[in-house]
Design a protein around this motif. Structure first.
Motif, PDB file in Angstrom:
ATOM      1  N   ALA A 165       0.833  -1.214   0.000  1.00  0.00           N
ATOM      2  CA  ALA A 165       0.000   0.000   0.000  1.00  0.00           C
ATOM      3  C   ALA A 165       0.867   1.263   0.000  1.00  0.00           C
ATOM      4  O   ALA A 165       0.498   2.279  -0.598  1.00  0.00           O
ATOM      5  CB  ALA A 165      -0.918  -0.003   1.218  1.00  0.00           C
ATOM      6  N   LEU A 166       2.025   1.187   0.658  1.00  0.00           N
ATOM      7  CA  LEU A 166       2.930   2.342   0.727  1.00  0.00           C
ATOM      8  C   LEU A 166       3.917   2.379  -0.447  1.00  0.00           C
ATOM      9  O   LEU A 166       4.742   3.285  -0.528  1.00  0.00           O
ATOM     10  CB  LEU A 166       3.718   2.300   2.043  1.00  0.00           C
ATOM     11  N   GLU A 167       3.835   1.370  -1.311  1.00  0.00           N
ATOM     12  CA  GLU A 167       4.760   1.215  -2.437  1.00  0.00           C
ATOM     13  C   GLU A 167       6.206   1.116  -1.953  1.00  0.00           C
ATOM     14  O   GLU A 167       7.137   1.639  -2.569  1.00  0.00           O
ATOM     15  CB  GLU A 167       4.602   2.369  -3.444  1.00  0.00           C
ATOM     16  N   ALA A 168       6.385   0.438  -0.821  1.00  0.00           N
ATOM     17  CA  ALA A 168       7.723   0.227  -0.270  1.00  0.00           C
ATOM     18  C   ALA A 168       8.414  -0.900  -1.027  1.00  0.00           C
ATOM     19  O   ALA A 168       7.771  -1.847  -1.482  1.00  0.00           O
ATOM     20  CB  ALA A 168       7.627  -0.119   1.210  1.00  0.00           C
ATOM     21  N   THR A 169       9.720  -0.792  -1.162  1.00  0.00           N
ATOM     22  CA  THR A 169      10.490  -1.864  -1.799  1.00  0.00           C
ATOM     23  C   THR A 169      11.399  -2.575  -0.798  1.00  0.00           C
ATOM     24  O   THR A 169      12.021  -3.584  -1.135  1.00  0.00           O
ATOM     25  CB  THR A 169      11.350  -1.309  -2.950  1.00  0.00           C
ATOM     26  N   ALA A 170      11.487  -2.036   0.422  1.00  0.00           N
ATOM     27  CA  ALA A 170      12.300  -2.661   1.461  1.00  0.00           C
ATOM     28  C   ALA A 170      11.740  -2.284   2.824  1.00  0.00           C
ATOM     29  O   ALA A 170      11.029  -1.276   2.961  1.00  0.00           O
ATOM     30  CB  ALA A 170      13.759  -2.231   1.350  1.00  0.00           C
ATOM     31  N   ILE A 171      12.049  -3.098   3.819  1.00  0.00           N
ATOM     32  CA  ILE A 171      11.622  -2.807   5.188  1.00  0.00           C
ATOM     33  C   ILE A 171      12.734  -3.161   6.163  1.00  0.00           C
ATOM     34  O   ILE A 171      13.635  -3.945   5.859  1.00  0.00           O
ATOM     35  CB  ILE A 171      10.338  -3.578   5.579  1.00  0.00           C
ATOM     36  N   ILE A 172      12.658  -2.546   7.328  1.00  0.00           N
ATOM     37  CA  ILE A 172      13.462  -2.935   8.485  1.00  0.00           C
ATOM     38  C   ILE A 172      12.455  -3.208   9.591  1.00  0.00           C
ATOM     39  O   ILE A 172      11.565  -2.384   9.841  1.00  0.00           O
ATOM     40  CB  ILE A 172      14.439  -1.825   8.904  1.00  0.00           C
ATOM     41  N   ILE A 173      12.565  -4.358  10.233  1.00  0.00           N
ATOM     42  CA  ILE A 173      11.646  -4.665  11.314  1.00  0.00           C
ATOM     43  C   ILE A 173      12.379  -4.554  12.645  1.00  0.00           C
ATOM     44  O   ILE A 173      13.590  -4.757  12.726  1.00  0.00           O
ATOM     45  CB  ILE A 173      10.991  -6.055  11.151  1.00  0.00           C
ATOM     46  N   THR A 192      11.176 -14.105  11.805  1.00  0.00           N
ATOM     47  CA  THR A 192      11.932 -13.293  10.854  1.00  0.00           C
ATOM     48  C   THR A 192      12.031 -13.992   9.507  1.00  0.00           C
ATOM     49  O   THR A 192      11.835 -13.373   8.451  1.00  0.00           O
ATOM     50  CB  THR A 192      13.346 -13.001  11.397  1.00  0.00           C
ATOM     51  N   ASN A 193      12.319 -15.274   9.522  1.00  0.00           N
ATOM     52  CA  ASN A 193      12.414 -16.028   8.270  1.00  0.00           C
ATOM     53  C   ASN A 193      11.089 -16.058   7.527  1.00  0.00           C
ATOM     54  O   ASN A 193      11.051 -15.977   6.286  1.00  0.00           O
ATOM     55  CB  ASN A 193      12.895 -17.454   8.554  1.00  0.00           C
ATOM     56  N   LEU A 194      10.002 -16.134   8.276  1.00  0.00           N
ATOM     57  CA  LEU A 194       8.678 -16.133   7.651  1.00  0.00           C
ATOM     58  C   LEU A 194       8.388 -14.776   7.010  1.00  0.00           C
ATOM     59  O   LEU A 194       7.857 -14.710   5.891  1.00  0.00           O
ATOM     60  CB  LEU A 194       7.615 -16.466   8.696  1.00  0.00           C
ATOM     61  N   VAL A 195       8.744 -13.689   7.707  1.00  0.00           N
ATOM     62  CA  VAL A 195       8.548 -12.355   7.129  1.00  0.00           C
ATOM     63  C   VAL A 195       9.396 -12.189   5.877  1.00  0.00           C
ATOM     64  O   VAL A 195       8.927 -11.663   4.852  1.00  0.00           O
ATOM     65  CB  VAL A 195       8.898 -11.259   8.162  1.00  0.00           C
ATOM     66  N   ILE A 196      10.649 -12.643   5.923  1.00  0.00           N
ATOM     67  CA  ILE A 196      11.554 -12.537   4.760  1.00  0.00           C
ATOM     68  C   ILE A 196      10.964 -13.268   3.558  1.00  0.00           C
ATOM     69  O   ILE A 196      10.919 -12.739   2.442  1.00  0.00           O
ATOM     70  CB  ILE A 196      12.947 -13.094   5.107  1.00  0.00           C
ATOM     71  N   ASP A 197      10.501 -14.498   3.777  1.00  0.00           N
ATOM     72  CA  ASP A 197       9.955 -15.297   2.673  1.00  0.00           C
ATOM     73  C   ASP A 197       8.680 -14.676   2.110  1.00  0.00           C
ATOM     74  O   ASP A 197       8.479 -14.641   0.879  1.00  0.00           O
ATOM     75  CB  ASP A 197       9.661 -16.727   3.156  1.00  0.00           C
ATOM     76  N   THR A 198       7.808 -14.190   3.000  1.00  0.00           N
ATOM     77  CA  THR A 198       6.549 -13.590   2.560  1.00  0.00           C
ATOM     78  C   THR A 198       6.803 -12.301   1.783  1.00  0.00           C
ATOM     79  O   THR A 198       6.173 -12.049   0.748  1.00  0.00           O
ATOM     80  CB  THR A 198       5.635 -13.302   3.769  1.00  0.00           C
ATOM     81  N   ALA A 199       7.735 -11.490   2.262  1.00  0.00           N
ATOM     82  CA  ALA A 199       8.054 -10.222   1.591  1.00  0.00           C
ATOM     83  C   ALA A 199       8.751 -10.455   0.252  1.00  0.00           C
ATOM     84  O   ALA A 199       8.481  -9.753  -0.738  1.00  0.00           O
ATOM     85  CB  ALA A 199       8.919  -9.368   2.503  1.00  0.00           C
ATOM     86  N   LYS A 200       9.634 -11.422   0.228  1.00  0.00           N
ATOM     87  CA  LYS A 200      10.387 -11.714  -0.998  1.00  0.00           C
ATOM     88  C   LYS A 200       9.457 -12.091  -2.144  1.00  0.00           C
ATOM     89  O   LYS A 200       9.714 -11.760  -3.312  1.00  0.00           O
ATOM     90  CB  LYS A 200      11.384 -12.835  -0.734  1.00  0.00           C
ATOM     91  N   ALA A 201       8.351 -12.757  -1.820  1.00  0.00           N
ATOM     92  CA  ALA A 201       7.408 -13.212  -2.848  1.00  0.00           C
ATOM     93  C   ALA A 201       6.782 -12.057  -3.617  1.00  0.00           C
ATOM     94  O   ALA A 201       6.331 -12.232  -4.755  1.00  0.00           O
ATOM     95  CB  ALA A 201       6.322 -14.070  -2.201  1.00  0.00           C
ATOM     96  N   VAL A 202       6.761 -10.868  -3.003  1.00  0.00           N
ATOM     97  CA  VAL A 202       6.169  -9.698  -3.691  1.00  0.00           C
ATOM     98  C   VAL A 202       7.222  -8.625  -3.974  1.00  0.00           C
ATOM     99  O   VAL A 202       6.885  -7.471  -4.244  1.00  0.00           O
ATOM    100  CB  VAL A 202       5.006  -9.104  -2.867  1.00  0.00           C
TER     101      VAL A 202
END
Length: 226
Positions: A165-173, A192-202
């Protein structure tokens, strides 16, 4: 003539020391006194400032303390507690503003300082996500989970949905450990690994996961965990 209250001369001396030497010339309780002069104008606030430091540990912890815990200290009413919470909120706000639209990866010390200010003394776990654009500039910083003393609910799909929604291409958690120890738990690593995998898919990159402790910050990147 009415005798001048004894603490007025003390206030003048403290202001003069601050004017000539800055914050380094004063102890935590004295800096707190300076702030309380305006919040509690007609009382000797030195004992109150010392009680606050004794109760919470240091100036940062006083400002970050829960509103109701602040009002439990003798001499601290709702107005003064709100003033102290305002001071903390202003510090967080200024830290965020100093990072917005700046390349985060080249402003790393400022980012760590901001995370400390915002999270290190939280009494429950808070999960924060910093959203970055294509040039790694901060475009948003949001709390997406808040829970108990040892757990905050985290939903990777919600993080990704907000990133898109924010058109972000990267994040820091980032999240805090109220226990004070920033060592990553097994659950932290799995999440963390789950977030990485989910984010990588998009097409969203996770640059790092920071765990904020009382004294230190653990970086998954620096620890070789991602």
């Amino acid at each position: 003539m009415t005798e001048k209250p004894h603490y007025l001369d003390h206030r003048d001396r403290l202001r003069a020391r601050f004017k000539s030497g800055g914050s380094e010339a004063l102890q935590d309780y004295e800096l707190l006194e300076l702030f309380l002069f305006n919040s509690i104008p007609r009382r000797d606030v030195k004992p109150i400032a010392k009680d606050l430091i004794r109760t919470f540990g240091n100036l940062s912890e006083v400002c970050a303390a829960d509103f109701h815990r602040l009002t439990s200290v003798k001499g601290i009413g709702e107005k003064t507690a709100l003033d102290l919470k305002l001071l903390h909120a202003a510090s967080i706000h200024m830290g965020r503003k100093s990072l917005l639209n700046r390349p985060i990866l080249s402003s790393w010390p400022a980012l760590l300082d901001y995370c400390r200010t915002a999270m290190q003394f939280e009494s429950v776990e808070q999960f924060r996500v910093l959203f970055l654009d294509r040039k790694n500039r901060l475009i948003a910083d949001e709390v997406l989970g808040q829970g108990t003393v040892d757990r905050a609910p985290v939903y990777p799909r919600e993080i990704v949905k907000r990133g898109l929604a924010l058109e972000a291409t990267a994040i820091i958690i980032a999240h805090n450990h109220p226990s004070g120890d920033p060592t990553p738990s097994h659950a932290d690593i799995e999440m963390t690994n789950l977030v990485i995998d989910t984010a990588k898919a998009v097409g969203i990159t996770v640059h790092d996961h920071l765990i904020i402790g009382r004294e230190d910050i653990a970086s998954f990147k620096m620890l070789g965990l991602m």
